[in-house]
Structures are given as structure tokens and as C-alpha cells.
Design a protein around this motif. Structure first.
Motif: not given
Length: 318
Positions: A121-126
Motif C-alpha cells: 500500500d502507499f501507507s504503512g505503520l513503521l
């Protein structure tokens, strides 16, 4: 934590100080175009608008866009409703919160959607390289950065924590601009960051590790953001709204079909290095909103206390 109403008020002050001139659509005698201001966030999401401007899609419909930069949708909403500019780009949660408070906003065109694919996805929790944190539930008691408190990214992270068996109320959310998150994470000022591109690729290039896909956890192919105006502007300037809708739709379709040009245009309004741009995961730019995903987001917003009753989507969506 700052509440949504406070964020809206802050946004009014921000744009009252930064915007100048009329937002009703000023004519350019030399070009014959009508200049309209659009509130945007300098992230990958709005690339189609810049690309459409570059390709002449807006000019062909008599419009010239003037981009007004902000940190998030919660600040852009009052910029539109106060008359500082006619159009804005905002995440769906900010629009839902606005409608729930009686703010007369109306979406006019689709913005972006999640790819719906975990890990792509173009977003994430890192988390940063070497972090002992490996799952969302381990964020209890930890400091997690989102670009706006009590908004779509906090709601999404809370859902990831909840689905992983954790208690989202125990997560310490802090507000930070997306472009500040890579440095803050690397320096240990925060334990995790919910980011979008290009910050996502920047953190991964630093060795950061993705531990969840919050937007995917909310709903399949979530409609994340839309372009909107005020009911007043739509009633007074239907022709401009119609041309903006048409040019935006053409821009979205073109961006979805020409990813290489999207990456090039991103480099013109962000400071992302070319090497990072090559790795950026692009969102989806479908023509229409996914209503079922917006309904799911509204239910989570009620659960998280952003509003008590979901607003009428028929009054919000085009």
C-alpha cells in the motif's frame, strides 16, 4: 489531545493568515483563465492534480489552479468553508467530522484509494531499523506519530491495534507532519509512525520495518480522501465546479495510467530524491468513491468518539 473542532479552528487561522485575494475564482485577462485556489497537502496523493495542470486538462476547461499547502485535511476544511479558497483535498474522516458538526462541505471528486494489498500500500505503520516492536498490539504504552490527532490515520492505527488483540486506548498518539516523521523515528523521538508516501519509502530506505497496513485494516480498497467544496460555493459557481470535476476526473484517469509521469511530477512539488521516487508505492486513483469503505470508516469514527452519529453520506458524496 487536540479535538477535531480545535483542529478546524486552527486551520481557519492558518489560512486567514496565509491566503490572500478572493477565492471566488479570479480571472486572468492575459490568458482568459479563471484562477481557483485549491488546498492540498504536499504528498503523493495529490499528484494527479499537479499532473493534470501540467498536461493542460484544467486549462482546456478555462481553469488555472493555485495550490495552497497545508499539513492535513483538518486544516483545509475551514479554509474552504471560510471562503479562503473554493476547493480542497481532504481525507474522508475530516469531511465526516465536518458534516457531523453541521459544516456544509460537499465532495465533488474522488481523491485517492488504498491499494487494498497488505505490504503493497502507499501507507504503512513503521518502526525504525532494529526496533524490538514487531506487531501493532506491542504499541501499547508507546509513542506513535500521526499527521493529525483524532483523524483518519489515528483511527486506522487504532483498528490495526484492535485487530491484533491490543488496546488502542493505551497507545500514545502524537501529532507530527509526515515529512518530519522519518527523522523523528530515526532519532528515537517516536516508537512508530503511520506514514504515507514519500515518507514511507524514505523510512524504508533507512532500514525501517513495516509492522501493519492500517488503511487496509479499515476496509478493502478504502477511499482515503476526496476533493471538496462548500455548499455555498457549489450553489453560486456551478459552472466552475463542473469544470473542476471534469478536469479532476481526467487527471485521475491519466495518473492511474501513467505512473512514470506521476513519479516525475511528484519531484516538482516535493523534495523527495529521485532514487526514493523510484521506490514509491503509488495509491489508486479510481473515478468513484467506495461508499462501503466510507461507511466502515464512519462506524470506526463513532467507535473512537470522533462523532456520536454518522453524518448523512448522501449530503456529502457526489
Amino acid at each position: 489531545m487536540r479535538r477535531p473542532l480545535a483542529a478546524l479552528a486552527a486551520g481557519v487561522l492558518l489560512f486567514a493568515a496565509s491566503a490572500c485575494g478572493s477565492s471566488e475564482g479570479s480571472g486572468d485577462a492575459s490568458s482568459g483563465l479563471t484562477t481557483v485556489k485549491v488546498g492540498v497537502i504536499p504528498i503523493v496523493d495529490v499528484a494527479p492534480l499537479y499532473l493534470g495542470q501540467h498536461k493542460g486538462f484544467f486549462e482546456a476547461r478555462g481553469l488555472k489552479l493555485s495550490m495552497m499547502l497545508a499539513q492535513g485535511g483538518a486544516a483545509i476544511v475551514p479554509g474552504v468553508t471560510s471562503g479562503q479558497f473554493p476547493f480542497g483535498f481532504s481525507n474522508v474522516t475530516s469531511l465526516l467530522v465536518a458534516r457531523s458538526r453541521g459544516v456544509p462541505v460537499r465532495a465533488v471528486a474522488h481523491g485517492i484509494a488504498s491499494t487494498g494489498v497488505p505490504g503493497k500500500d502507499f501507507s504503512g505503520l513503521l518502526v525504525k531499523k532494529g526496533s524490538a516492536l514487531t506487531s501493532p498490539k506491542e504499541l501499547e504504552g508507546r509513542k506513535v506519530a500521526v499527521n493529525a490527532l483524532k483523524n483518519i490515520n489515528e483511527t486506522a492505527v487504532r483498528e490495526s491495534v484492535r485487530k491484533d488483540g491490543g488496546d488502542p486506548d493505551r497507545v500514545r498518539f502524537v501529532e507530527l507532519a509526515f515529512d518530519q516523521m522519518p527523522a523523528a523515528l530515526g532519532q528515537g523521538q517516536i516508537d512508530a509512525a503511520q506514514v504515507v508516501e514519500p515518507a514511507l519509502s524514505t523510512i524504508k530506505a533507512q532500514g525501517g520495518v513495516e509492522i501493519a497496513d492500517p488503511l487496509v485494516d479499515v476496509a478493502p480498497k478504502l477511499t482515503v480522501a476526496m476533493y471538496f467544496t462548500s455548499e455555498r460555493y457549489a450553489a453560486q459557481h456551478p459552472d466552475i465546479v463542473r469544470e473542476f470535476q471534469a478536469a479532476t476526473a481526467e487527471s485521475l484517469a491519466y495518473a492511474d495510467a501513467h505512473p512514470a509521469e506521476v513519479r516525475q511530477i511528484i519531484g516538482t512539488y516535493t523534495k523527495v530524491p529521485a532514487a526514493v521516487l523510484d521506490r514509491v508505492t503509488l495509491p489508486k486513483w479510481p473515478a468513484h468513491a467506495n461508499r462501503a469503505s466510507i461507511e466502515a470508516l464512519a462506524r470506526l469514527s463513532v467507535r473512537d468518539g470522533l462523532f456520536t452519529t454518522s453524518p448523512d453520506l448522501d449530503k456529502l458524496l457526489p
